[in-house]
Scaffold this active site. Structure first.
Site, PDB file in Angstrom:
ATOM      1  N   GLY A  85       0.788  -1.137   0.142  1.00  0.00           N
ATOM      2  CA  GLY A  85       0.048   0.035   0.207  1.00  0.00           C
ATOM      3  C   GLY A  85       0.897   1.205   0.097  1.00  0.00           C
ATOM      4  CB  SER A 117       4.384  -3.405  -2.174  1.00  0.00           C
ATOM      5  OG  SER A 117       4.496  -2.339  -3.077  1.00  0.00           O
ATOM      6  CB  ALA A 118       4.131  -0.535   1.585  1.00  0.00           C
ATOM      7  CG  HIS A 154       5.753  -1.934  -7.462  1.00  0.00           C
ATOM      8  ND1 HIS A 154       5.037  -3.149  -7.348  1.00  0.00           N
ATOM      9  CD2 HIS A 154       5.625  -1.963  -6.090  1.00  0.00           C
ATOM     10  CE1 HIS A 154       4.239  -3.208  -6.641  1.00  0.00           C
ATOM     11  NE2 HIS A 154       4.676  -2.615  -5.344  1.00  0.00           N
ATOM     12  CD  GLU A 189       5.403  -5.195 -10.229  1.00  0.00           C
ATOM     13  OE1 GLU A 189       3.912  -5.282 -10.200  1.00  0.00           O
ATOM     14  OE2 GLU A 189       5.867  -4.917  -9.304  1.00  0.00           O
TER      15      GLU A 189
END
Length: 246
Positions: A85, A117-118, A154, A189
């Site tokens: 997020g 991700s985060a 990413h 990715e």
């Protein structure tokens, strides 16, 4: 330490976390319970439910860190999964809820850590190589410091036929290195970093990643690349300034 640091939660054409179920099962090593930290998104309950559904095939019970006392939950967790997020919102919440030191100590003590991700950004010394917009202001950029280098999830390059003339991702990472002498692993990715004890490898899709270091050209990283040498490099941030922790 046992770390699984995913570039992303969802890969094109597949369901949430579907591409990563095998390495998640591996790192959990039979544990049937995970504390899910949903603070990077505003809908904590909905995000936790999505994670619980995704991990159903593994027979894992998912407990949301927003339900009850997050500090108590982190102290008792058998495994910790911090979802993706907005990284600025996530880090602000981790510091505000006094979770940074507890999670760091638990993971350094052997509790498996999964980030996406985060959540992967949180494993770094600082937030400084995230891609996110600073929608809130955390009290410090100091993160969990579970690895002594930075990660850029990413990661993408500009298409050769693109007319976009703005800064590329690689340019931004090179600017980071102008100010910070710390390696950056950019993961594309569908890929992830897996740390098990003193070994660090790049797993996932054949897309691989890129290693950025000050004074050296970017180095392409292939699937299953052994990056264990990066675990020996000391982070060169002033941690007293970065963490502001007692």
């Amino acid at each position: 330490m046992e770390l699984l640091l995913l570039s992303n939660s969802t890969t094109f054409g597949r369901k949430f976390l579907e591409h990563a179920l095998e390495p998640i099962s591996e790192i959990l090593n039979g544990s049937n319970e995970v504390l899910f930290v949903p603070f990077a998104l505003a809908d904590h309950a909905g995000y936790t439910a999505e994670a619980a559904e995704a991990l159903t095939p593994l027979g894992v019970t998912v407990i949301g860190a927003h339900v009850g006392d997050p500090v108590d939950l982190a102290q008792k967790a058998k495994a910790i999964f911090i979802g993706g997020g907005n990284s600025f919102r996530l880090l602000k919440e981790l510091h505000g809820k006094e979770l940074t030191r507890i999670i760091r100590d638990r993971v350094r003590g052997g509790v498996p850590y999964i980030g996406s991700s985060a959540g992967t950004n949180m494993a770094c010394p600082t937030l400084r190589t995230t891609n996110d917009m600073p929608i809130v202001e955390p009290p410090t950029f100091g993160a969990l410091n579970l690895v002594p280098f930075q990660i850029n999830p990413h990661y993408v390059e500009r298409s050769l036929d693109s007319s976009h003339m703005g800064e590329t991702r690689s340019k931004r990472l090179e600017e980071f290195l102008e100010e910070n002498d710390v390696p950056v692993v950019a993961v594309r990715e569908g890929t992830w970093l897996r740390r098990s004890s003193g070994r660090l490898t790049l797993g996932g899709s054949e897309a691989g990643g890129v290693l950025f270091r000050r004074g050296s050209p970017p180095e392409e990283l292939s699937q299953n690349a052994d990056l264990s040498e990066l675990l020996e490099a000391p982070a060169r941030f002033d941690l007293r300034e970065a963490y502001h922790l007692s």
